[in-house]
Design a protein around this motif. Structure first.
Motif, mmCIF file in Angstrom:
data_model
loop_
_atom_site.group_PDB
_atom_site.id
_atom_site.type_symbol
_atom_site.label_atom_id
_atom_site.label_comp_id
_atom_site.label_asym_id
_atom_site.label_seq_id
_atom_site.Cartn_x
_atom_site.Cartn_y
_atom_site.Cartn_z
ATOM 1 N N LEU A 88 14.039 1.385 -5.897
ATOM 2 C CA LEU A 88 13.265 0.388 -6.622
ATOM 3 C C LEU A 88 12.301 -0.333 -5.688
ATOM 4 C CD1 LEU A 88 16.255 -1.206 -8.592
ATOM 5 C CD2 LEU A 88 14.902 0.807 -9.209
ATOM 6 N N LYS A 89 11.065 -0.472 -6.135
ATOM 7 C CA LYS A 89 10.062 -1.164 -5.327
ATOM 8 C C LYS A 89 9.122 -1.962 -6.219
ATOM 9 C CE LYS A 89 6.141 -0.438 -2.188
ATOM 10 N NZ LYS A 89 6.479 -1.582 -1.326
ATOM 11 N N LYS A 90 8.997 -3.235 -5.926
ATOM 12 C CA LYS A 90 8.029 -4.073 -6.629
ATOM 13 C C LYS A 90 6.639 -3.715 -6.103
ATOM 14 C CE LYS A 90 9.192 -8.345 -7.102
ATOM 15 N NZ LYS A 90 9.429 -9.774 -6.755
ATOM 16 N N TYR A 91 5.756 -3.282 -6.994
ATOM 17 C CA TYR A 91 4.414 -2.852 -6.605
ATOM 18 C C TYR A 91 3.414 -3.847 -7.178
ATOM 19 C CZ TYR A 91 0.415 0.234 -5.840
ATOM 20 O OH TYR A 91 -0.786 0.774 -5.429
ATOM 21 N N LEU A 92 3.028 -4.836 -6.378
ATOM 22 C CA LEU A 92 2.231 -5.949 -6.866
ATOM 23 C C LEU A 92 0.798 -5.594 -7.259
ATOM 24 C CD1 LEU A 92 3.497 -8.903 -4.668
ATOM 25 C CD2 LEU A 92 4.076 -8.325 -7.028
ATOM 26 N N PRO A 93 0.198 -4.484 -6.790
ATOM 27 C CA PRO A 93 -1.125 -4.135 -7.329
ATOM 28 C C PRO A 93 -1.144 -3.922 -8.842
ATOM 29 C CG PRO A 93 -0.810 -3.017 -5.259
ATOM 30 C CD PRO A 93 0.502 -3.695 -5.576
ATOM 31 N N PHE A 94 0.030 -3.784 -9.478
ATOM 32 C CA PHE A 94 0.070 -3.744 -10.937
ATOM 33 C C PHE A 94 -0.254 -5.110 -11.540
ATOM 34 C CE2 PHE A 94 3.228 0.018 -10.872
ATOM 35 C CZ PHE A 94 2.223 0.923 -11.151
ATOM 36 N N ASN A 95 -0.127 -6.187 -10.741
ATOM 37 C CA ASN A 95 -0.294 -7.547 -11.259
ATOM 38 C C ASN A 95 -1.585 -8.174 -10.749
ATOM 39 O OD1 ASN A 95 3.088 -7.506 -10.766
ATOM 40 N ND2 ASN A 95 2.302 -8.070 -12.783
ATOM 41 N N ALA A 96 -2.480 -8.530 -11.678
ATOM 42 C CA ALA A 96 -3.747 -9.152 -11.295
ATOM 43 C C ALA A 96 -3.512 -10.494 -10.605
ATOM 44 C CB ALA A 96 -4.632 -9.341 -12.526
ATOM 45 N N GLU A 97 -2.445 -11.188 -10.984
ATOM 46 C CA GLU A 97 -2.158 -12.479 -10.347
ATOM 47 C C GLU A 97 -1.977 -12.338 -8.846
ATOM 48 O OE1 GLU A 97 0.363 -12.863 -14.220
ATOM 49 O OE2 GLU A 97 -0.539 -11.248 -13.050
ATOM 50 N N VAL A 116 -3.097 -9.822 -6.786
ATOM 51 C CA VAL A 116 -4.216 -9.265 -6.036
ATOM 52 C C VAL A 116 -5.477 -10.107 -6.179
ATOM 53 C CG1 VAL A 116 -5.691 -7.231 -5.741
ATOM 54 C CG2 VAL A 116 -3.265 -6.944 -6.278
ATOM 55 N N TYR A 117 -5.740 -10.631 -7.378
ATOM 56 C CA TYR A 117 -7.011 -11.296 -7.653
ATOM 57 C C TYR A 117 -6.879 -12.790 -7.936
ATOM 58 C CZ TYR A 117 -8.439 -6.440 -8.184
ATOM 59 O OH TYR A 117 -8.663 -5.109 -7.958
ATOM 60 N N GLY A 118 -5.660 -13.271 -8.144
ATOM 61 C CA GLY A 118 -5.468 -14.687 -8.406
ATOM 62 C C GLY A 118 -5.880 -15.117 -9.794
ATOM 63 N N VAL A 119 -5.932 -14.177 -10.737
ATOM 64 C CA VAL A 119 -6.244 -14.509 -12.129
ATOM 65 C C VAL A 119 -5.099 -14.033 -13.008
ATOM 66 C CG1 VAL A 119 -8.727 -14.376 -11.769
ATOM 67 C CG2 VAL A 119 -7.487 -12.339 -12.484
ATOM 68 N N PHE A 130 -6.471 1.414 -4.367
ATOM 69 C CA PHE A 130 -6.811 1.282 -5.783
ATOM 70 C C PHE A 130 -7.335 2.601 -6.333
ATOM 71 C CE2 PHE A 130 -7.946 -3.400 -4.799
ATOM 72 C CZ PHE A 130 -6.607 -3.743 -4.800
ATOM 73 N N LYS A 131 -8.179 3.281 -5.551
ATOM 74 C CA LYS A 131 -8.756 4.535 -6.039
ATOM 75 C C LYS A 131 -7.693 5.614 -6.138
ATOM 76 C CE LYS A 131 -12.161 7.020 -7.490
ATOM 77 N NZ LYS A 131 -12.762 6.729 -8.798
ATOM 78 N N ASN A 158 0.827 -1.199 0.000
ATOM 79 C CA ASN A 158 0.000 0.000 0.000
ATOM 80 C C ASN A 158 0.861 1.249 0.000
ATOM 81 O OD1 ASN A 158 -2.209 -1.613 -0.008
ATOM 82 N ND2 ASN A 158 -3.108 -0.847 1.867
ATOM 83 N N TYR A 159 1.093 1.776 -1.184
ATOM 84 C CA TYR A 159 1.977 2.929 -1.344
ATOM 85 C C TYR A 159 1.378 4.174 -0.699
ATOM 86 C CZ TYR A 159 5.146 6.199 -3.665
ATOM 87 O OH TYR A 159 6.073 7.174 -3.920
ATOM 88 N N ALA A 160 0.055 4.312 -0.763
ATOM 89 C CA ALA A 160 -0.590 5.480 -0.168
ATOM 90 C C ALA A 160 -0.328 5.536 1.334
ATOM 91 C CB ALA A 160 -2.091 5.457 -0.439
ATOM 92 N N GLN A 161 -0.349 4.368 1.999
ATOM 93 C CA GLN A 161 -0.088 4.363 3.437
ATOM 94 C C GLN A 161 1.369 4.699 3.740
ATOM 95 O OE1 GLN A 161 -3.077 2.873 2.545
ATOM 96 N NE2 GLN A 161 -3.573 4.484 3.986
#
Length: 444
Positions: free
Chosen positions: A344-353, A355-358, A229-230, A41-44
């Motif tokens: 450098l930071k891996k930001y996983l919300p870019f990846n649907a896998e 966050v959503y498992g798809v 997300f928002k 959570n980058y916003a936090q």
């Protein structure tokens, strides 16, 4: 934020406090809170670094300088007067460098042909798009020099040849832009019935023990992730039936108003890409430090590039927001290229896998990244010092950015006769981006 009042419910003769984590979000709890939910959570993280503010209304704004401090104009490519060496020549500039019938052309200004380095002095201004210039070097044939570079840029070097006993010259006033933002409503609710058999979770804060429920814990995390997300991906609404105009998130703002670095997905991400990004930062008044958020696939590409180039190792744990400990906790490591430090930071919300498992066959943010400058600037009108970006809230109550409250018969103060406990979370927030031209989107 002040601790909200908790409700007590008697279950099997044991008093247990129902509490949402958001009820205890005083400033000193932020690091613990972010650590609990991982480093995604980058916003936090921005809030933990103090990059936040409260505003009194839905709409808020600031002012930015519209362009660079120093001016340049482009020749329109038309015919020039055929004159002798050292003589003045009439030139015209492209209409795109005129604003409201005005341009930076002024008598006395020294300009330089960006293509050749030859300098001239503006001796007369006929209109916003036409002026007369004379070479400083009497041996220069202005017609030949400018004619060969008919769309060259003239760089303004200032009134540096004012002459003896000079009078005043026309002044230049930089244009400003009003940048307008909004907050939006984010909400999450959770209901606990009197017969629910939901798994209990236990946690302790400052020596006090609390019981909560798995579903409530998930509701809190879902609320925080939805806010993320928002703030990061949000798109505004133009449909009145949606119910809210919403906000534009950080990533869409960067794509609309920032710089873009396109890297070659076939050749791979290389150290040359870092150099190109560093130049984009240099040329747009960027920072000496950037947060580089990227998806998992781009991170793999970047790791390969760094390992290929620096076989002895290049990535180092470094300072992000004040300390090495913070950098490590939130998943940053750093490298310095071209005078710019990239955290450098891996930001996983870019990846649907993640966050959503798809795994969609086509994914917009695959091998995607953004660079966020870490610097302070000043409001072009007020002079107030401002961060590169910040999370903005409307206070739901004095001193509160998130409201958590209970309803139902099982609430401490019952609000109905239905045997249930409803826990509600509500926040009004937005994201404010300063000098968006200093941000960079990285795309394959």
């Amino acid at each position: 934020m002040p601790v909200s009042q908790t409700g007590n419910v008697q279950l099997s003769g044991v008093t247990r406090s129902f509490m949402s984590d958001l009820s205890i979000l005083k400033p000193q709890y932020y690091p613990q809170f972010i650590e609990k939910y991982g480093s995604q959570n980058y916003a936090q993280l921005l809030e933990a670094l103090g990059m936040k503010a409260t505003v009194p209304s839905r709409e808020y704004f600031h002012f930015e300088s519209r362009g660079k401090l120093h001016s340049a104009v482009q020749l329109d490519g038309g015919a020039l007067d055929n004159v002798a060496a050292g003589a003045a020549v009439n030139v015209a500039i492209a209409a795109g460098y005129v604003n409201g019938g005005r341009s930076p052309l002024r008598v006395g200004e020294v300009v330089e042909n960006a293509a050749t380095g030859v300098q001239y002095k503006i001796t007369a201004v006929a209109s916003a798009t036409a002026c007369t210039i004379k070479p400083l070097d009497a041996a220069i044939d202005a017609n030949t020099d400018l004619g060969a570079n008919s769309t060259s840029f003239l760089l303004f070097r200032g009134i540096t040849e004012a002459g003896e006993a000079s009078s005043k010259f026309n002044s230049l006033t930089g244009l400003t832009e009003k940048k307008i933002f909004n907050t939006t409503e984010i909400r999450e609710d959770f209901t606990i019935s009197d017969r629910a058999k939901i798994e209990e979770l236990y946690f302790e804060v400052n020596g006090q023990s609390y019981y909560t429920y798995k579903g409530l814990d998930e509701a809190v995390r879902r609320f925080m992730n939805n806010k993320e997300f928002k703030l990061m991906f949000g798109k505004p609404s133009t449909d009145a039936q949606i119910g809210s105009t919403g906000i534009t998130g950080l990533v869409p703002q960067i794509e609309a108003n920032g710089q873009t670095h396109q890297w070659n997905a076939v050749a791979g991400f290389t150290i040359a890409d870092f150099h190109s990004i560093a130049r984009l930062a240099d040329f747009n008044g960027g920072a000496s430090e950037y947060h580089f958020l990227m998806d998992s696939y781009l991170r793999s590409r970047i790791d390969d590039a760094l390992f290929d180039k620096y076989t002895a190792g290049a990535i180092q744990w470094a300072s992000v927001g004040g300390s090495q400990d913070v950098a490590v906790k939130y998943g940053f490591d750093s490298i310095k290229v071209g005078g710019v430090t990239f955290h450098l930071k891996k930001y996983l919300p870019f990846n649907a896998e993640a966050v959503y498992g798809v795994a969609p066959s086509a994914e917009y943010y695959k091998e995607f990244g953004i660079l966020v400058p870490m610097k302070e600037g000043r409001d072009a009108q007020t002079g107030d010092k401002l961060p590169s970006l910040r999370i903005v809230y409307n206070e739901v109550e004095p001193g509160k950015e998130v409201k958590v409250w209970e309803t139902g018969a099982l609430a401490k103060v019952p609000t109905s006769d239905k045997m249930e406990l409803n826990v509600h979370h509500m926040s009004y927030c937005g994201i404010q981006v300063f000098a968006a031209n200093q941000y960079i989107a990285v795309k394959p």
